[in-house]
Enzyme design. Sequence first.
Site, PDB file in Angstrom:
ATOM      1  N   GLN A   1      11.985 -14.034  30.982  1.00 18.15           N
ATOM      2  CA  GLN A   1      11.697 -15.232  30.179  1.00 18.15           C
ATOM      3  C   GLN A   1      10.797 -14.890  28.987  1.00 18.15           C
ATOM      4  OE1 GLN A   1      12.928 -18.133  29.850  1.00 18.15           O
ATOM      5  NE2 GLN A   1      14.297 -18.016  31.594  1.00 18.15           N
ATOM      6  N   SER A   2      10.909 -13.671  28.485  1.00 23.64           N
ATOM      7  CA  SER A   2      10.033 -13.241  27.382  1.00 23.64           C
ATOM      8  C   SER A   2      10.291 -14.032  26.098  1.00 23.64           C
ATOM      9  CB  SER A   2      10.270 -11.751  27.127  1.00 23.64           C
ATOM     10  OG  SER A   2       9.724 -11.377  25.888  1.00 23.64           O
ATOM     11  N   ASN A   3       9.211 -14.620  25.572  1.00 26.57           N
ATOM     12  CA  ASN A   3       9.303 -15.282  24.262  1.00 26.57           C
ATOM     13  C   ASN A   3       9.531 -14.259  23.159  1.00 26.57           C
ATOM     14  OD1 ASN A   3       8.545 -18.070  25.002  1.00 26.57           O
ATOM     15  ND2 ASN A   3       6.637 -17.104  25.649  1.00 26.57           N
TER      16      ASN A   3
ATOM     17  N   ALA B   1      11.049 -11.349  23.380  1.00 26.36           N
ATOM     18  CA  ALA B   1      12.428 -10.853  23.385  1.00 26.36           C
ATOM     19  C   ALA B   1      13.350 -11.883  22.726  1.00 26.36           C
ATOM     20  CB  ALA B   1      12.871 -10.567  24.821  1.00 26.36           C
TER      21      ALA B   1
END
Length: 341
Positions: A83-85, A87
Amino acid sequence: MSSMSKPNLNNPPWASAPRVALARIPTPIESCKYQWGPYQLLIKRDDLTDCPISGNKIRKLEYLVGDALAQNCDTLITCGGVQSNHARATAIVARRMGLGCVLVLSGETPDVLDGNLLLSKMSGAEVRIYPDANGDQRAERMHRVADELREQGRRPYVITSGGSDEVGVLGYINAAAEIAEQLLEDRTRVSAIVVAVGSGGTYAGLLIGAKLCAMDVKIIGATVDGTPESWRPKLREYIDRSVNRWQLNVQVGDDDIDLIPAAGRGYALSSGDELKFITGFAGTTGVYLDPVYTGKTLFAFDRAVKDGSVKLDGDALFVHTGGVFGLFPQRERLNQFISQL
Ligand SMILES: Cc1ncc(COP(=O)(O)O)c(C=O)c1O
């Protein structure tokens, strides 16, 4: 209290660093219905830097993508949790710039795409998910992907986790100057600026920038992963590396690195109290915090002000670094709090 001296960053040492204009800046500083005694909470709305690319990462990406293009690279590679912002922001920026993108992510592959992962996939980025990879393993895998791409004749550019290197830091050195200018114009008395520490670049940039602008304000970092003790040497080293790289005429002392614990149950693990705070904050202010970074940060800061471990003598400015898409994968637990209202 914020100094009234005019920030002097007209021709900074990094002026020649390649940069692409991506972010909708300057973002506003707004007041909201939240206060501690006589002191108000102000919000620097870096959640408004874009819509799908919104948040803090876009400011770093302006310089990182500038650097990638200057090196004639054609594919961005970066990493993070599923859930990386960061990325998600990188994937969408790559699409807008006509570059390829490979994301090296760790965590569980969900049955149904959601939140940041959904947006990253929609951008057409190639997503490789490794369930158990830790930070070092993700970094190593990124370099393996880069080798693979080079063998295919492509020209990859590897962006470190969170974009927190000496290039990415420039985005938040500039943001500090932007804040200094806005506070000066508004004649606002701010005694503390608070921001999440995830990979460190936003905090390091704000602290260096505040020093360069001679702002008389505490820069408080809320460690949403790890502890203040584990972060202090890493931030010290990162700040020194950035100051050396750009030959900045600035002194950042150990005492300037002001950190509060905010991880709670651990990175990306939300407690019921945190989710309740996020829900209540949206209900009182109309501003949405995310569960992993901004929610933990403001929750921890609020507690620290209330229990006296952080002392204010002016308003507090919270840098809202975005992350709203992270709310959706938490929908089930959030539903419980909403149904109790
Ligand atoms: C929404 C959000 N806020 C804050 C942070 C922390 O910023 P930094 O990684 O520069 O410490 C991140 C990323 O880690 C983020 O995605």
